[in-house]
Motif scaffolding. Sequence first.
Motif, short mmCIF file in Angstrom:
data_model
loop_
_atom_site.label_atom_id
_atom_site.label_comp_id
_atom_site.label_asym_id
_atom_site.label_seq_id
_atom_site.Cartn_x
_atom_site.Cartn_y
_atom_site.Cartn_z
N VAL A 64 -3.09 -85.50 -66.97
CA VAL A 64 -1.84 -85.84 -67.64
C VAL A 64 -2.05 -85.65 -69.14
CG1 VAL A 64 -0.04 -87.58 -67.92
CG2 VAL A 64 -1.52 -87.63 -65.89
N THR A 66 -2.48 -82.49 -72.52
CA THR A 66 -3.32 -81.33 -72.84
C THR A 66 -3.92 -81.41 -74.24
OG1 THR A 66 -1.37 -80.18 -73.63
CG2 THR A 66 -2.01 -79.77 -71.32
N GLU A 88 1.98 -81.26 -69.02
CA GLU A 88 2.18 -81.52 -70.45
C GLU A 88 3.67 -81.71 -70.71
OE1 GLU A 88 0.50 -82.04 -73.44
OE2 GLU A 88 2.59 -82.25 -74.06
N GLY A 90 5.22 -81.73 -73.53
CA GLY A 90 5.71 -80.87 -74.61
C GLY A 90 5.75 -79.40 -74.20
N TYR A 154 2.82 -91.19 -85.27
CA TYR A 154 3.00 -89.74 -85.23
C TYR A 154 2.04 -89.13 -84.22
CZ TYR A 154 6.16 -89.89 -89.15
OH TYR A 154 7.24 -90.14 -89.95
N GLN A 155 2.56 -88.24 -83.37
CA GLN A 155 1.75 -87.60 -82.33
C GLN A 155 2.22 -86.17 -82.10
OE1 GLN A 155 1.82 -90.74 -78.85
NE2 GLN A 155 3.30 -91.24 -80.43
N GLY A 161 -1.69 -80.77 -77.62
CA GLY A 161 -1.54 -82.13 -78.12
C GLY A 161 -1.63 -82.20 -79.64
N SER A 163 -3.86 -81.45 -81.61
CA SER A 163 -4.53 -80.35 -82.33
C SER A 163 -3.52 -79.38 -82.93
CB SER A 163 -5.49 -79.61 -81.39
OG SER A 163 -4.80 -78.75 -80.50
N MET A 169 -9.21 -81.98 -89.88
CA MET A 169 -10.41 -82.65 -90.44
C MET A 169 -11.29 -83.12 -89.29
SD MET A 169 -9.47 -84.62 -93.96
CE MET A 169 -10.90 -85.61 -93.94
N ILE A 265 1.81 -80.00 -90.43
CA ILE A 265 2.25 -81.03 -89.47
C ILE A 265 3.27 -80.53 -88.45
CG2 ILE A 265 1.69 -83.02 -90.93
CD1 ILE A 265 4.67 -83.26 -91.57
N ALA A 336 -4.78 -88.43 -69.87
CA ALA A 336 -5.15 -87.85 -71.17
C ALA A 336 -3.89 -87.66 -72.00
CB ALA A 336 -5.87 -86.52 -70.95
N LEU A 345 1.99 -95.58 -70.08
CA LEU A 345 2.08 -95.25 -68.66
C LEU A 345 1.35 -96.31 -67.82
CD1 LEU A 345 3.34 -92.93 -67.07
CD2 LEU A 345 1.29 -91.56 -67.54
N ASP A 519 -9.12 -90.07 -73.05
CA ASP A 519 -8.53 -89.69 -74.35
C ASP A 519 -8.75 -90.80 -75.36
OD1 ASP A 519 -6.81 -91.70 -73.61
OD2 ASP A 519 -5.12 -90.36 -73.19
P1 FAE Z 1 -3.29 -86.10 -77.84
O1 FAE Z 1 -3.95 -85.02 -78.63
O2 FAE Z 1 -2.22 -86.88 -78.49
O3 FAE Z 1 -2.72 -85.41 -76.51
C1 FAE Z 1 -1.93 -86.11 -75.58
C2 FAE Z 1 -0.97 -85.13 -74.92
O4 FAE Z 1 -0.37 -85.76 -73.80
C3 FAE Z 1 0.18 -84.70 -75.83
O5 FAE Z 1 0.27 -83.30 -75.84
C4 FAE Z 1 1.42 -85.35 -75.19
O6 FAE Z 1 2.60 -84.60 -75.36
C5 FAE Z 1 1.01 -85.43 -73.74
N1 FAE Z 1 1.70 -86.50 -72.98
C6 FAE Z 1 1.96 -87.77 -73.38
N2 FAE Z 1 2.55 -88.47 -72.39
C7 FAE Z 1 2.67 -87.61 -71.32
C8 FAE Z 1 3.22 -87.73 -70.01
N3 FAE Z 1 3.74 -88.89 -69.58
N4 FAE Z 1 3.20 -86.63 -69.21
C9 FAE Z 1 2.67 -85.46 -69.63
N5 FAE Z 1 2.15 -85.29 -70.89
C10 FAE Z 1 2.14 -86.36 -71.70
O7 FAE Z 1 -4.35 -87.14 -77.31
N6 FAE Z 1 -7.34 -86.41 -86.38
C11 FAE Z 1 -8.47 -85.92 -86.94
O8 FAE Z 1 -9.58 -86.17 -86.45
N7 FAE Z 1 -8.40 -85.14 -88.07
C12 FAE Z 1 -7.20 -84.85 -88.68
O9 FAE Z 1 -7.17 -84.12 -89.69
C13 FAE Z 1 -6.01 -85.39 -88.11
N8 FAE Z 1 -4.80 -85.17 -88.69
C14 FAE Z 1 -3.66 -85.61 -88.04
C15 FAE Z 1 -2.41 -85.30 -88.59
C16 FAE Z 1 -1.26 -85.65 -87.91
C17 FAE Z 1 0.09 -85.32 -88.50
C18 FAE Z 1 -1.34 -86.31 -86.65
C19 FAE Z 1 -0.10 -86.70 -85.89
C20 FAE Z 1 -2.57 -86.64 -86.13
C21 FAE Z 1 -3.73 -86.30 -86.81
N9 FAE Z 1 -4.99 -86.59 -86.28
C22 FAE Z 1 -6.13 -86.14 -86.91
C23 FAE Z 1 -5.14 -87.37 -85.03
C24 FAE Z 1 -5.50 -86.50 -83.80
O10 FAE Z 1 -4.66 -85.39 -83.70
C25 FAE Z 1 -5.43 -87.39 -82.55
O11 FAE Z 1 -6.35 -88.45 -82.71
C26 FAE Z 1 -5.74 -86.63 -81.28
O12 FAE Z 1 -4.85 -85.56 -81.08
C27 FAE Z 1 -5.70 -87.56 -80.07
O13 FAE Z 1 -6.24 -86.85 -78.97
P2 FAE Z 1 -5.94 -87.31 -77.49
O14 FAE Z 1 -6.65 -86.38 -76.58
O15 FAE Z 1 -6.20 -88.76 -77.37
#
Ligand code: FAE
Length: 551
Positions: A64, A66, A88, A90, A154-155, A161, A163, A169, A265, A336, A345, A519
């Motif tokens: 769940v 990407t 995913e 999105g 913000y996500q 996801g 990335s 960073m 962003i 994830a 969830l 995750d």
């Molecule tokens: P994530 O990458 O959020 O992936 C979760 C995925 O699951 C998403 O694509 C969702 O759309 C999908 N999803 C959610 N619910 C469902 C569902 N019910 N069914 C199907 N799909 C679903 O999770 N971190 C850094 O280390 N360095 C940076 O420079 C940095 N800059 C950032 C800037 C911004 C603007 C943002 C928003 C975040 C930033 N982050 C940064 C944080 C980093 O992107 C975040 O910690 C990770 O992406 C989290 O990874 P996960 O695998 O936990």
Amino acid sequence: MGNKTPCNKGSGEMSRRGFLAGTSSLVGAVALAGHGSAAYARTAAVPTVVQGLDNGARLPVLIVGTGYGGSVAALRLARAGVDVHMAEMGMAWDTPGPDGKIFANTTKPDHRSFWLRTRTKQPLSNFLGFPLDKDVPRYTGILDAEEFAGITVYQGRGVGGGSLVNGGMAVTPRRERFGSVLPTVDPAEMYDVYYPRANAGLGVTQVDPAWWESAACYQYARVGRKHAQRSGFPFVFVPNVYDWDYMKQEAAGTVPKSALDGEVIYGNNAGKKHMQKTYLAQAKATGRVAISPLHRVTSVTPAASGGGYTVVLEQLDTTGTVTATKTVTADRVFFAAGSVGTSKLLVRLKATGALPDLSDEVGRGWGDNGNVMCGRANHMWDATGKLQSAMPTAGIDNWDAGGAFAEVAPLPTGIETYASFYLSITKNPHRAEFTWNAATGTVDLSWQRAWKQDSIAMAKTIFDKINAKEGTIYRTDLFGTNKIWGDHLTYHPLGGAVLDRATDNHGRLHGYSGLYVIDGALIPGNATVNPFVTITALAERNIEHIIATDL
Ligand code: FAE
């Protein structure tokens, strides 16, 4: 390297406040202006996305989400010979829009920029007194500004996801601080095996310091360094996943600009190694991974017969309307969906009886990584440059003395702002809980805005001192009017299904065999630095163990 921004010589005669007043009329035109760009040729290879998830399908593994955790799991499971399906919510983000680009520019948000909103909700809401938000068509855009009572989270939304939208960073926490990040994980295995594996898999590298010293687009960072060092703070270079050779070519004007066109962003059209170019590309190469974008998982419950789990998914169109509901059976499910997605969830599934035996720890231990933002108004002789690379390269480390690590962040408006901008990660001690609200049918988060005062106090240990030393002041125009601190938001949600509490010490959910969390929900609220390298490294650790023992 070309494109050196000319210094604004002689401008020191003007007072800073005079400048701010004098330029306010420019803001509408400049801060909101797009950077005109010629037709864009796509440079990135993206994975083929399989749309066809059949109703009634039987899957060995469903993942769940990407993002980082999901992509690591997909690659490692596929390489171990397991067929994987990823759902995913999105979009795929592999098709250019009418302007020839996949992603919208940061200074010119459009329908692609926000997840199902009719008005943008930009992290920096104002500039020189003017609100920046504007109406946009409702669309399954890339950045979700998810609002809870006390905080906006913000996500990233889409294949890859966070990335897709983050600043790239890529920071490994200092080893001596790891005990506070993941207290039940052996630091030796992380620092000897899994952090190196994660950094290699993500394509993490450091900017060429010689180029950085002379590049016009990092003038803002050099000003940040000068101010940090003059106040006695350690200034550290921070690795990134951006392709530095590409950025050098952007600066030389030989390739389409991305980071140097302010892209971040709402996605980078080139240069940034997001998950579609790294883990997911390799996962695709195995031939064992299928991805269904615009598919949102809404339910997971033990299958009535034959073992495994019955999973319900809603297929969405780009207005967010549900066009189909599918039910599949999966032997194993990896959550994830990100800290917020996974927590919401699981809390709902436990409360509504789909997974009643989940631990009471589900939903607990959520933190905002201590995020708080601020800007400083520099003197006219400390121009930060109208050309600013959107990829940060450096930070100020005052964690031990003051509880704050401040990223020297870009403010890529396209004009000279004379501002230094920072995202601080602080040692904020507060943790919130997700709970089911039966009356509204939603999941609430108990975070309180007042808790950010701790983060502000920690960030002030850096910036009060720098302001006193430099004779400068805080900007008050970036988050409203007369408001210094961006204390309403986080980019770094962490926790909600914490390792060794809601799960065992490798992410297996208590109460149900074959259900895993992989995750940012596993990390109890704070990573001491930007989190995605730690999320990736922990996923590498856990999936290796799970493949060895469960499959
Ligand atoms: P994530 O990458 O959020 O992936 C979760 C995925 O699951 C998403 O694509 C969702 O759309 C999908 N999803 C959610 N619910 C469902 C569902 N019910 N069914 C199907 N799909 C679903 O999770 N971190 C850094 O280390 N360095 C940076 O420079 C940095 N800059 C950032 C800037 C911004 C603007 C943002 C928003 C975040 C930033 N982050 C940064 C944080 C980093 O992107 C975040 O910690 C990770 O992406 C989290 O990874 P996960 O695998 O936990």
